[in-house]
Write a protein that holds these residues in place. Structure first.
Motif, PDB file in Angstrom:
ATOM      1  N   GLY A 106       0.827  -1.214   0.000  1.00  0.00           N
ATOM      2  CA  GLY A 106       0.000   0.000   0.000  1.00  0.00           C
ATOM      3  C   GLY A 106       0.860   1.262   0.000  1.00  0.00           C
ATOM      4  N   ASN A 107       2.173   1.101  -0.044  1.00  0.00           N
ATOM      5  CA  ASN A 107       3.077   2.254  -0.101  1.00  0.00           C
ATOM      6  C   ASN A 107       3.558   2.448  -1.530  1.00  0.00           C
ATOM      7  N   TYR A 108       4.092   3.620  -1.815  1.00  0.00           N
ATOM      8  CA  TYR A 108       4.461   3.934  -3.191  1.00  0.00           C
ATOM      9  C   TYR A 108       5.967   4.100  -3.403  1.00  0.00           C
ATOM     10  N   ASP A 109       6.642   4.682  -2.426  1.00  0.00           N
ATOM     11  CA  ASP A 109       8.041   5.065  -2.650  1.00  0.00           C
ATOM     12  C   ASP A 109       8.984   3.863  -2.593  1.00  0.00           C
ATOM     13  N   VAL A 110      10.014   3.952  -3.408  1.00  0.00           N
ATOM     14  CA  VAL A 110      10.941   2.826  -3.566  1.00  0.00           C
ATOM     15  C   VAL A 110      12.369   3.356  -3.506  1.00  0.00           C
ATOM     16  N   ILE A 111      13.243   2.567  -2.903  1.00  0.00           N
ATOM     17  CA  ILE A 111      14.654   2.983  -2.828  1.00  0.00           C
ATOM     18  C   ILE A 111      15.505   1.978  -3.607  1.00  0.00           C
ATOM     19  N   ALA A 112      16.458   2.520  -4.349  1.00  0.00           N
ATOM     20  CA  ALA A 112      17.466   1.678  -5.020  1.00  0.00           C
ATOM     21  C   ALA A 112      18.822   2.316  -4.748  1.00  0.00           C
ATOM     22  N   LEU A 113      19.871   1.648  -5.170  1.00  0.00           N
ATOM     23  CA  LEU A 113      21.212   2.174  -4.898  1.00  0.00           C
ATOM     24  C   LEU A 113      21.777   2.911  -6.106  1.00  0.00           C
ATOM     25  N   ARG A 114      22.518   3.969  -5.844  1.00  0.00           N
ATOM     26  CA  ARG A 114      23.289   4.583  -6.921  1.00  0.00           C
ATOM     27  C   ARG A 114      24.253   3.518  -7.466  1.00  0.00           C
ATOM     28  N   ASN A 115      24.520   3.591  -8.720  1.00  0.00           N
ATOM     29  CA  ASN A 115      25.408   2.629  -9.397  1.00  0.00           C
ATOM     30  C   ASN A 115      24.742   1.263  -9.645  1.00  0.00           C
ATOM     31  N   GLY A 116      23.459   1.127  -9.237  1.00  0.00           N
ATOM     32  CA  GLY A 116      22.756  -0.122  -9.526  1.00  0.00           C
ATOM     33  C   GLY A 116      22.181  -0.101 -10.939  1.00  0.00           C
ATOM     34  N   TYR A 117      21.879  -1.284 -11.451  1.00  0.00           N
ATOM     35  CA  TYR A 117      21.228  -1.399 -12.773  1.00  0.00           C
ATOM     36  C   TYR A 117      20.082  -2.389 -12.640  1.00  0.00           C
ATOM     37  N   HIS A 118      18.891  -1.952 -13.066  1.00  0.00           N
ATOM     38  CA  HIS A 118      17.730  -2.839 -12.941  1.00  0.00           C
ATOM     39  C   HIS A 118      16.935  -2.964 -14.227  1.00  0.00           C
ATOM     40  N   GLY A 119      17.392  -2.357 -15.334  1.00  0.00           N
ATOM     41  CA  GLY A 119      16.704  -2.558 -16.606  1.00  0.00           C
ATOM     42  C   GLY A 119      16.426  -1.268 -17.340  1.00  0.00           C
ATOM     43  N   MET A 120      15.723  -1.397 -18.462  1.00  0.00           N
ATOM     44  CA  MET A 120      15.527  -0.284 -19.380  1.00  0.00           C
ATOM     45  C   MET A 120      14.065   0.045 -19.653  1.00  0.00           C
ATOM     46  N   SER A 121      13.112  -0.603 -18.986  1.00  0.00           N
ATOM     47  CA  SER A 121      11.714  -0.151 -19.111  1.00  0.00           C
ATOM     48  C   SER A 121      11.611   1.170 -18.355  1.00  0.00           C
ATOM     49  N   PRO A 122      10.554   1.938 -18.578  1.00  0.00           N
ATOM     50  CA  PRO A 122      10.496   3.234 -17.891  1.00  0.00           C
ATOM     51  C   PRO A 122      10.691   3.131 -16.372  1.00  0.00           C
ATOM     52  N   ASN A 123      10.024   2.187 -15.723  1.00  0.00           N
ATOM     53  CA  ASN A 123      10.191   2.071 -14.269  1.00  0.00           C
ATOM     54  C   ASN A 123      11.596   1.650 -13.881  1.00  0.00           C
ATOM     55  N   THR A 124      12.125   0.645 -14.576  1.00  0.00           N
ATOM     56  CA  THR A 124      13.433   0.121 -14.159  1.00  0.00           C
ATOM     57  C   THR A 124      14.561   1.067 -14.561  1.00  0.00           C
ATOM     58  N   MET A 125      14.326   1.888 -15.576  1.00  0.00           N
ATOM     59  CA  MET A 125      15.298   2.944 -15.879  1.00  0.00           C
ATOM     60  C   MET A 125      15.339   3.924 -14.710  1.00  0.00           C
ATOM     61  N   GLY A 126      14.170   4.123 -14.102  1.00  0.00           N
ATOM     62  CA  GLY A 126      14.116   4.968 -12.911  1.00  0.00           C
ATOM     63  C   GLY A 126      14.895   4.346 -11.761  1.00  0.00           C
ATOM     64  N   LEU A 127      14.782   3.028 -11.607  1.00  0.00           N
ATOM     65  CA  LEU A 127      15.493   2.355 -10.513  1.00  0.00           C
ATOM     66  C   LEU A 127      17.004   2.353 -10.733  1.00  0.00           C
ATOM     67  N   THR A 128      17.397   2.346 -12.002  1.00  0.00           N
ATOM     68  CA  THR A 128      18.820   2.289 -12.342  1.00  0.00           C
ATOM     69  C   THR A 128      19.512   3.573 -11.877  1.00  0.00           C
ATOM     70  N   GLY A 129      20.675   3.401 -11.264  1.00  0.00           N
ATOM     71  CA  GLY A 129      21.342   4.563 -10.665  1.00  0.00           C
ATOM     72  C   GLY A 129      22.540   5.056 -11.453  1.00  0.00           C
ATOM     73  N   HIS A 130      22.378   5.228 -12.754  1.00  0.00           N
ATOM     74  CA  HIS A 130      23.460   5.733 -13.620  1.00  0.00           C
ATOM     75  C   HIS A 130      22.864   6.746 -14.599  1.00  0.00           C
ATOM     76  N   SER A 131      23.386   7.957 -14.624  1.00  0.00           N
ATOM     77  CA  SER A 131      22.894   8.941 -15.593  1.00  0.00           C
ATOM     78  C   SER A 131      23.096   8.436 -17.026  1.00  0.00           C
ATOM     79  N   THR A 132      24.145   7.656 -17.220  1.00  0.00           N
ATOM     80  CA  THR A 132      24.465   7.177 -18.575  1.00  0.00           C
ATOM     81  C   THR A 132      23.389   6.257 -19.150  1.00  0.00           C
ATOM     82  N   TRP A 133      22.573   5.677 -18.282  1.00  0.00           N
ATOM     83  CA  TRP A 133      21.533   4.754 -18.750  1.00  0.00           C
ATOM     84  C   TRP A 133      20.144   5.375 -18.659  1.00  0.00           C
ATOM     85  N   LYS A 134      20.062   6.695 -18.532  1.00  0.00           N
ATOM     86  CA  LYS A 134      18.748   7.328 -18.373  1.00  0.00           C
ATOM     87  C   LYS A 134      18.460   8.256 -19.539  1.00  0.00           C
TER      88      LYS A 134
END
Ligand SMILES: Cc1ncc(COP(=O)(O)O)c(C=O)c1O
Length: 462
Positions: free
Chosen positions: A138-166
């Motif tokens: 029921g919560n919305y906010d999510v935390i990921a780590l800088r330098n992490g990579y979680h994918g290239m869909s819009p949401n997972t691009m958000g989770l990814t912590g690299h400017s180079t992949w955004k």
């Protein structure tokens, strides 16, 4: 004439170049490694062959994806047999391979992680995990780590912590990034922080088995909750149990467990992204989150799951899974009979060939040999990892740990390839060589690779 050649799939290198220039998306071109890209025609276990038949030892595994070996005979056989029975059913019908696989996959996971949802890619798995976390808490906010990579869909691009992949487009709301607990390049870290046969050469003030670095980085995570998350109510934290794309970064021992406790205390779930670290390659466990002493709430997996066949999975508890039952949720290809047959054969091969133990033995030998290069060469700043997930961080200066300039890294990378050795690159600046061979690679292969590294590092030493 051209059509004939295309049908035979016997294209020349120049044909590939021409088609790339005219018909292939620029992003695909950018993903291709090497100044003179390699064109692969066939592969077998840990070896790949180019259009001229030149042989390469594959120490990247198609980005940590060829888990048990290219065209492994047992996996090939399982796929061929299934192709001749039925390709596609969708979950509108029962199909035997999916059920057999779901049971087998769930049996490899600890605790209450017993509910399997098959999808087609790592990004898709992480998207689904994010959805389940939000709906179930029921919560919305999510935390990921800088330098992490979680994918290239819009949401997972958000989770990814690299400017180079955004891309420059809105792709995340409510996603926050915490400081990366990187014990080599981060603010804190020392000589006994890592779960690896090779430690950093940083000095450390910790004593009595208490890692101060872990506590310091957890304080930073707490600050994200305090300052960025509304009422500190969090849906999830995503974490790779070792960062892959980020350059095989390992956290201080204890960090992940403490982070899990903090996130759960604030209403969230822990999502372990095992897309690169799963299926035994890190040696001690089938799932590397186990080496952090945690049982996550949701696990995502892809890459080695299908040895190159496009498939992925989300495994969670029945309770979290149930939260999606209020509305329909559907995936056309997820759990298709071909993928399921492949996935089951992959798990059987890992067991039968004792590949996890093999990765531990051979990977530890490899790491200890690579450690010698750090003492020998001024550009080798760090060697790290576990089993068959290894990083070599190239630096300009060992004191400052500043990254080696990209052009110099690329010179080395190209030479390794020309010597017949394929490795990957990672890290935000692309200066970490990543070694993630198919798990069938042997000590003899490592002994083939080591002199190549020595020769090429020596050539480029400053
Ligand atoms: C840790 C991790 N998670 C997720 C993904 C995304 O997987 P895919 O490329 O299959 O969407 C990747 C891909 O490299 C990855 O390394």
């Amino acid at each position: 004439m051209r059509l004939g050649r295309i049908l035979q799939q016997n294209l020349r290198y120049e044909d590939l170049q021409r088609i790339r220039a005219t018909n292939v998306h620029v992003s695909v071109n950018k993903a291709t490694l090497y100044r003179k890209p390699l064109a692969i025609r066939n592969a077998s276990m840990q070896w790949m062959y180019d259009l001229n038949g030149k042989k390469y030892l594959d120490f990247f595994g198609g980005i940590v994806t060829v888990g048990v070996g290219h065209c492994h005979p047992k996996v090939n056989d399982a796929l061929i047999q299934q192709i001749n029975k039925v390709w596609h059913t969708t979950n509108i019908y029962y199909n035997e391979p999916f059920h057999a696989y779901a049971e087998k996959l769930a049996s490899t996971l600890p605790g209450d992680l017993k509910t399997v949802y098959l999808v087609n890619s790592g990004s898709e798995a992480n998207d689904l995990a994010l959805l389940m976390a939000r709906v179930s808490t029921g919560n919305y906010d999510v935390i990921a780590l800088r330098n992490g990579y979680h994918g290239m869909s819009p949401n997972t691009m958000g989770l990814t912590g690299h400017s180079t992949w955004k891309q420059n487009s809105p792709h995340y709301f409510g996603i926050h990034h915490a400081m990366n607990p990187d014990v080599y390049k981060g603010i804190w870290g020392g000589e006994s922080c890592r779960d690896s046969p090779v430690q950093t050469d940083r000095k450390c003030a910790c004593s009595g088995g208490v890692c101060q670095a872990a506590d310091k980085y957890v304080e930073q995570l707490e600050e994200v909750l305090t300052y960025s998350v509304p009422q500190r109510k969090v849906a999830a934290m995503f974490i790779e149990s070792i960062q892959g794309v980020g350059g095989v970064v390992q956290y201080p021992k204890g960090y992940v467990k403490k982070a899990q406790d903090l996130i759960r205390k604030n209403g969230g779930v822990i999502i372990s992204d095992e897309v690169q670290t799963g299926f035994g390659r890190t040696g001690d466990h089938l799932w590397n989150f186990e080496s952090h002493g945690i049982i996550p709430d949701i696990v995502t997996m892809a890459k080695s799951i299908g040895n190159g066949f496009p498939m992925a999975a989300v495994v969670t508890t029945p309770k979290i899974a149930q939260s999606l039952a209020n509305a329909s949720h559907f995936n056309t290809f997820g759990g298709n009979p071909m993928a399921s047959a492949v996935g089951k054969a992959v798990l059987e091969v890992i067991e039968e060939e004792k590949l996890q133990q093999h990765c531990k033995t051979v990977g530890t030998y490899f790491l200890k040999e690579l450690e010698k290069f750090r003492a020998e060469f001024s550009n080798v700043g760090d060697v790290r990892g576990k089993g068959f997930m290894i990083g070599i961080e190239m630096v300009e200066n060992k004191e400052t740990r500043k990254q080696l300039a990209l052009e110099k890294v690329l010179d080395i990378f190209e030479d390794l390839k020309d010597e017949g050795l394929l490795v990957g690159r990672g890290g935000h600046y692309g200066n970490v060589f990543r070694l993630s061979p198919p798990m069938c690679a042997t000590k003899a292969d490592v002994d083939f690779a080591l002199p190549i590294f020595r020769k090429v590092f020596k050539k480029h030493a400053t």
